[in-house]
Enzyme design. Structure first.
Site, PDB file in Angstrom:
ATOM      1  N   HIS A   1      -1.672   1.042   7.411  1.00  0.00           N
ATOM      2  CA  HIS A   1      -2.048   1.000   6.116  1.00  0.00           C
ATOM      3  C   HIS A   1      -1.814   2.275   5.232  1.00  0.00           C
ATOM      4  O   HIS A   1      -2.216   3.588   6.138  1.00  0.00           O
ATOM      5  CB  HIS A   1      -3.553   0.504   6.106  1.00  0.00           C
ATOM      6  CG  HIS A   1      -4.122   0.590   4.486  1.00  0.00           C
ATOM      7  ND1 HIS A   1      -3.241  -0.263   3.715  1.00  0.00           N
ATOM      8  CD2 HIS A   1      -5.102   1.237   4.196  1.00  0.00           C
ATOM      9  CE1 HIS A   1      -4.139  -0.257   2.562  1.00  0.00           C
ATOM     10  NE2 HIS A   1      -5.173   0.491   2.875  1.00  0.00           N
TER      11      HIS A   1
ATOM     12  N   CYS B   1       0.626  -1.157   0.023  1.00  0.00           N
ATOM     13  CA  CYS B   1      -0.176   0.014  -0.077  1.00  0.00           C
ATOM     14  C   CYS B   1       0.876   1.247  -0.026  1.00  0.00           C
ATOM     15  O   CYS B   1       0.418   2.203  -0.560  1.00  0.00           O
ATOM     16  CB  CYS B   1      -1.054   0.053   1.329  1.00  0.00           C
ATOM     17  SG  CYS B   1      -0.195  -0.173   2.818  1.00  0.00           S
TER      18      CYS B   1
END
Length: 1078
Positions: free
Chosen positions: A361, A116
């Site tokens: 994330h 990510c």
């Protein structure tokens, strides 16, 4: 008024006479050997009426076809009759869902595990139209020589013009040689990636391509150090350095303006940090600062949310809220501030979600330069946010502050030949924003290098539509054609499948509507119910399979009537023609042989039941001891009880075998009754014959299990003699043990031996005495089950070292209390004192001799003091006797008793053994220790005493006591005290600062020390108190700051192309140009 019973209201009514009539028919067939048509109708249940709208399919009727398909407008969870959307889903992924609804909607990137961080940076770069067009303008030859550039161009082309809603980033990640399972820092990735692109693009033939990265992202700064005495700047201050992002502190700062001021603020160099001035020739106080000289078109601001903790050598994330504006004026932050306004507008926000540094994330919120909408890029998912970077209804809504704007911004900003009027300013806030990207939007006037050091590099590419180069356009066109072809094939497959499902449903309905046989005389076919269910509920049914309802004669036995249906000839022909299989079982394929065999079995079962019921009374009478006439036979009493407990038995079974197996000895004779398990009972001759016949049918080869023992049978002489001998041995052993118990009465009961000075004692191992006690106290049937202890000669010799001929074991400690000296007790460790009389008896009993014994005497550590009035011949008055006794007790308690042994203790050998034992104890792994949480100021005595000796193995679950809770922890010798406190924190909720940890009376300090350092061994009992001095907090905060396990060294991007010295891989057709040649 009584309520009517409705319990059986909705149950299917059964014909009560059906079982009776079937039994009568079978009995008639068995007697006559003839089978009529009416018998066939009754046994095969052909007479059952046709069913209509039953709740489910009935096994009791071969004419029932209900429940094979669901009612109208109803579905099932699987199979042919499930919902149409579920049937479509079984076809596989729908490629239409992989397409973008509009080319104006940005595409996402696949997350390959932990990529990510790369996806969010790539989206930020792609959404910058100037950078995107620059990548598209790279010549094909350069792309062929540089795989990273080539994959980046292909990835951008797919994001730009592909119909897919999500683009596979695997080729790009693989080319960079990134580990897709390791989370990395997005800022570090951007820095190294831009550096790699800069090196790769420097080989281009075109000047504008060579400087794509520099033109967009590069600015310049200088680090100025000024002497406080002479005022001169250092030689290095004039050096201009490039930057691609500004790293701003946010700790203790509230907004972007404060962070920029902090970044450019003066730092005073004093004390140990003094600066050596070349002009002054000495170390002096000075100031140091950073000066901005030029700004790029794209200004990257890195917010330093990760701070290093020197105490734990780890990083921690700052989660405080930070404010930043939609537009920022960078003119006042330049090294030569003027009235010029350099306005930058927020274009992207990189967000890190989560509290841990090495996990979490990354997502990106990016503004579309064309329409002004904000989008959230979360790997594969792209969401529209509207005109607000956090969504129109976000909690991070901007604040319109007129006063703030007027204090920071001018009313107008020049942009070429027109002015932009700023009425108010949007301020956004976030606790997770990690990087901010601002795009340059206007400049009030142009400054040349002759007049000022300000220089803004502006791209000549606006937000106009960007077209793909031919080589990329052709590839994307092929990709889109492939996607369209996939969609067309899926749609065609879907239409064919749904058409087939519709046809199958109509076929099933049509065949079932004609399946019933209307009359008894009409011909029909038998079909398996299992296959019929499978056919009616499966999209693609197999061939007809009637093998499960067919007997060995190739016919239909009536015993399978509940597993088959009567199918009309019309329906059978349609099924057989389409699906094939078989075999075909017509209406006249009744198996008469199986029917007659079943009739015989049924009659035999009825006879067996009746006979067993009659003989049951005889068995119960035999158990009651009623007088029996005639010949009687022995059977096993437990076997007979088990036979009586069985009910509803139609034929002999395995439990009927071996009525006399427990009574038969190895010689084939009757066991004596005193043998284990040989309890017996007499049964009459008729009952025995029934038992024997049943056992012979079940196990005809087992002769010993059914040996007949009439009432006059005598027990086996051999077994009887052997049991008598064993009984005699046990009697003599019982007498011998009784004599030994009498010889050592006090020692046996474990009564404390009062010790005196001047008396002779002997020493024996405590473990040997424990084994001896267990041996002499074992009586009854298990009298010979406990093994004898070793003889004394072996035991005594094992206690003497061969090297020094001294004693290898220490006596247990002595205790002096109220003037009485005694010895501590143990069943495993040390040597125990026994009296001289006990030793003599032991020598007689266990093959020893008195001279080999280990002698012992009691002595005191300080010299015996003469007690006043204790001399012989000096009379003592009665009134003085009490005072003398008290004085004697006090003197004895002040002295410490100990044991003098002969031979002496071998301290060398004992020390060596104890040292090796200590090393072994200190080297353990994954063992249990028990920790008590104590409420109150001090621990109960029971816990403190348990802390001094190893505890017995207990349950691992938490237990509550009157003084608190306890729990077992798995630890190792290398476990630190800090780690143990973290376990206690997690289990009991007591923060580590409030824990007072003890072993016995000793407090355990030093978080860095190991349990081995603190002499904590497996099985130890510790106790902890909660001081409640510090406030409670979440253990997750502590774990984020200080890891229980030692932190691993960060690998970063080591081993990838981002840290490689070469900028390309693969073969090259011509040599690359050096920077000097370019």
């Amino acid at each position: 008024m009584n309520r009517p019973c409705t319990r059986n209201k909705n149950k299917r009514q059964r014909n009560d006479d059906s079982d009776y009539s079937s039994s009568e028919i079978l009995r008639k067939v068995h007697l006559t050997g003839e089978v009529s048509h009416n018998d066939i109708c009754q046994l095969y249940l052909i007479w059952k009426p046709l069913c209509r709208e039953c709740h489910g399919n009935s096994k009791d009727s071969p004419n029932c076809f209900c429940g094979l398909i669901p009612p109208p407008n109803r579905n099932r969870k699987s199979g042919l009759w499930q919902r149409i959307p579920d049937i479509i889903q079984s076809l596989g992924p729908n490629p239409y869902k992989d397409l973008r609804t509009s080319i104006e909607i940005p595409a996402g990137l696949t997350n390959l595990g932990a990529t990510c961080y790369a996806n969010s940076i790539l989206q930020c770069l792609f959404m910058n139209s100037a950078f995107r067009e620059g990548i598209f303008s790279v010549e094909p030859d350069l792309l062929n020589q540089h795989p990273v550039l080539d994959q980046l161009a292909r990835l951008f082309a797919k994001l730009h013009s592909s119909k897919l809603a999500c683009i596979d980033s695997a080729p790009f990640i693989k080319t960079l040689e990134l580990d897709n399972g390791v989370q990395q820092d997005s800022h570090e990735f951007l820095t190294l990636f831009l550096s790699l692109l800069e090196r790769s693009l420097s080989h281009s033939k075109f000047p504008n391509v060579r400087t794509i990265v520099q033109d967009l992202f590069r600015g310049s700064v200088s680090h100025v150090t000024r002497c406080s005495i002479c005022g001169k700047e250092s030689d290095a201050s004039s050096k201009i350095e490039d930057f691609y992002e500004l790293e701003l502190n946010i700790k203790g700062l509230n907004n972007l303006d404060e962070s920029l001021n902090d970044y450019l603020s003066l730092e005073e160099l004093r004390g140990e940090n003094q600066y050596f001035c070349e002009s002054c020739g000495m170390r002096v106080d000075a100031t140091r600062c950073i000066k901005l000289h030029s700004l790029p078109s794209v200004l990257n601001l890195q917010l330093k949310r990760y701070v290093f903790l020197p105490k734990t050598t780890t990083k921690k994330k700052i989660t405080s809220v930070f404010g930043f504006p939609r537009m920022v004026n960078m003119g006042k932050h330049l090294c030569n501030p003027t009235e010029t306004s350099l306005v930058y507008e927020l274009s992207a926000i990189l967000i890190h979600k989560g509290t841990a540094v090495n996990s979490g994330h990354y997502v990106a919120h990016i503004k579309d330069e064309k329409c002004g909408h904000w989008w959230e890029f979360d790997d594969e998912h792209v969401s529209k946010l509207g005109f607000h970077p956090f969504g129109e209804n976000s909690s991070s809504l901007s604040m319109k502050t007129e006063q703030l704007v007027k204090s920071i911004w001018p009313e107008t900003v020049a942009n070429g030949d027109f002015k932009v009027i700023i009425h108010s300013q949007d301020i956004y806030s976030s606790s997770d924003a990690y990087m901010l990207m601002y795009n340059f939007v206007s400049m009030k006037e142009n400054y040349s290098k002759q007049h000022t050091t300000v220089e803004v590099v502006k791209s000549d590419v606006g937000t106009r539509n960007i077209s793909l180069p031919f080589h990329l356009h052709k590839e994307i066109q092929e990709l889109n054609l492939f996607s369209s072809k996939d969609c067309e094939e899926y749609q065609s497959k879907k239409d064919r499948h749904l058409c087939y499902v519709t046809e199958r449903r109509e076929e099933i309905k049509q065949i079932l509507s004609e399946a019933s046989v209307q009359s008894l005389d009409e011909s029909f076919f038998w079909i398996s119910t299992d296959w019929l269910r499978q056919w009616a509920d499966t999209i693609s049914p197999p061939s007809i399979d009637n093998s499960s309802i067919q007997c060995s004669h190739g016919k239909v036995p009536f015993s399978n009537v509940t597993s088959m249906k009567r199918l009309s000839s019309t329906s059978w022909q349609r099924l057989f023609t389409k699906y094939g299989g078989g075999p075909a079982l017509a209406s006249d394929d009744f198996c008469i042989a199986c029917l007659k065999n079943a009739a015989e079995n049924a009659v035999n079962a009825d006879d067996y039941k009746e006979k067993r019921a009659l003989l049951r009374n005889l068995a119960e009478a035999a158990l009651a001891g009623d007088c029996l006439d005639g010949t009687a036979y022995y059977v096993s009493r437990p076997w007979l009880l088990q036979w009586l407990r069985r009910k509803n038995v139609d034929s002999p079974c395995e439990s009927d075998a071996g009525p006399t197996a427990a009574l038969t000895c190895t010689h084939g004779n009757l066991l004596p009754e005193q043998a284990t398990g040989a309890k017996r009972i007499l049964v009459p001759d008729a009952l025995w014959n029934f038992f024997y016949d049943s056992a012979s049918k079940v196990r005809p080869e087992d002769k010993l299990g059914s040996v007949a023992f009439p009432s006059y049978s005598k027990p086996c002489e051999i077994c009887n003699r052997e049991m008598t001998e064993v009984a005699n041995l046990e009697d003599s052993l019982r007498a011998e043990k009784n004599r030994k118990r009498q010889n050592h009465e006090k020692l046996l009961i474990g009564k404390t031996l009062a010790l005196h000075t001047g008396c002779k004692y002997f020493l024996l191992p405590s473990s040997w005495l424990a084994k001896w006690r267990a041996y002499v106290t074992t009586t009854g049937k298990n009298i010979s089950s406990t093994g004898e202890p070793e003889n004394l000669e072996v035991i005594i010799s094992s206690l003497i070292c061969e090297k020094h001929s001294r004693l290898l074991e220490r006596p247990l400690e002595l205790v002096s209390k109220h003037g009485v000296i005694s010895q501590k007790t143990s069943s495993t460790d040390g040597l125990t004192l026994i009296s001289e009389s006990d030793w003599k008896f032991f020598c007689e009993e266990w093959n020893g001799y008195e001279s080999m014994g280990i002698r012992a005497e009691i002595a005191f550590s300080n010299n015996a003091m003469k007690i006043a009035g204790s001399c012989e011949g000096v009379p003592i008055a009665e009134e003085e006797l009490h005072d003398i006794k008290e004085e004697t007790i006090e003197v004895l308690e002040e002295r410490i008793p100990f044991v003098i042994t002969d031979p002496e203790l071998c301290e060398d050998c004992i020390g060596e053994r104890e040292s090796s034992e200590l090393v072994r104890k200190l080297n353990y792994n994954d063992e249990d220790i028990c920790v008590y949480l104590v409420h109150g100021k001090e621990a109960p005595r029971s816990i403190i005493e348990a802390s001094t000796v190893p505890s017995i193995r207990t349950s691992k679950r938490s237990k509550k006591t009157s003084y608190g809770k306890s729990i077992n922890f798995k630890v190792s010798s290398t476990t630190s005290v800090y780690q143990l406190k973290m376990m206690i924190w997690e289990a009991f909720g007591v923060v580590k600062e409030n824990q007072k940890l003890h072993k016995s009376f000793v407090q355990i300090d030093g978080d860095s020390a190991t349990l081995a350092d603190k002499n904590i061994f497996p099985g130890d009992t510790l106790w902890v108190m909660d001081t409640e001095i510090y406030e409670n907090r979440d253990i997750a905060d502590e774990l984020s700051e200080q890891k229980i396990e030692p932190p691993k060294a960060e690998e970063g991007f080591r081993g990838t192309l981002l840290t490689s010295d070469v900028s390309s891989q693969g073969f090259q057709e011509k040599p690359f140009l050096d920077d000097s040649e370019v």
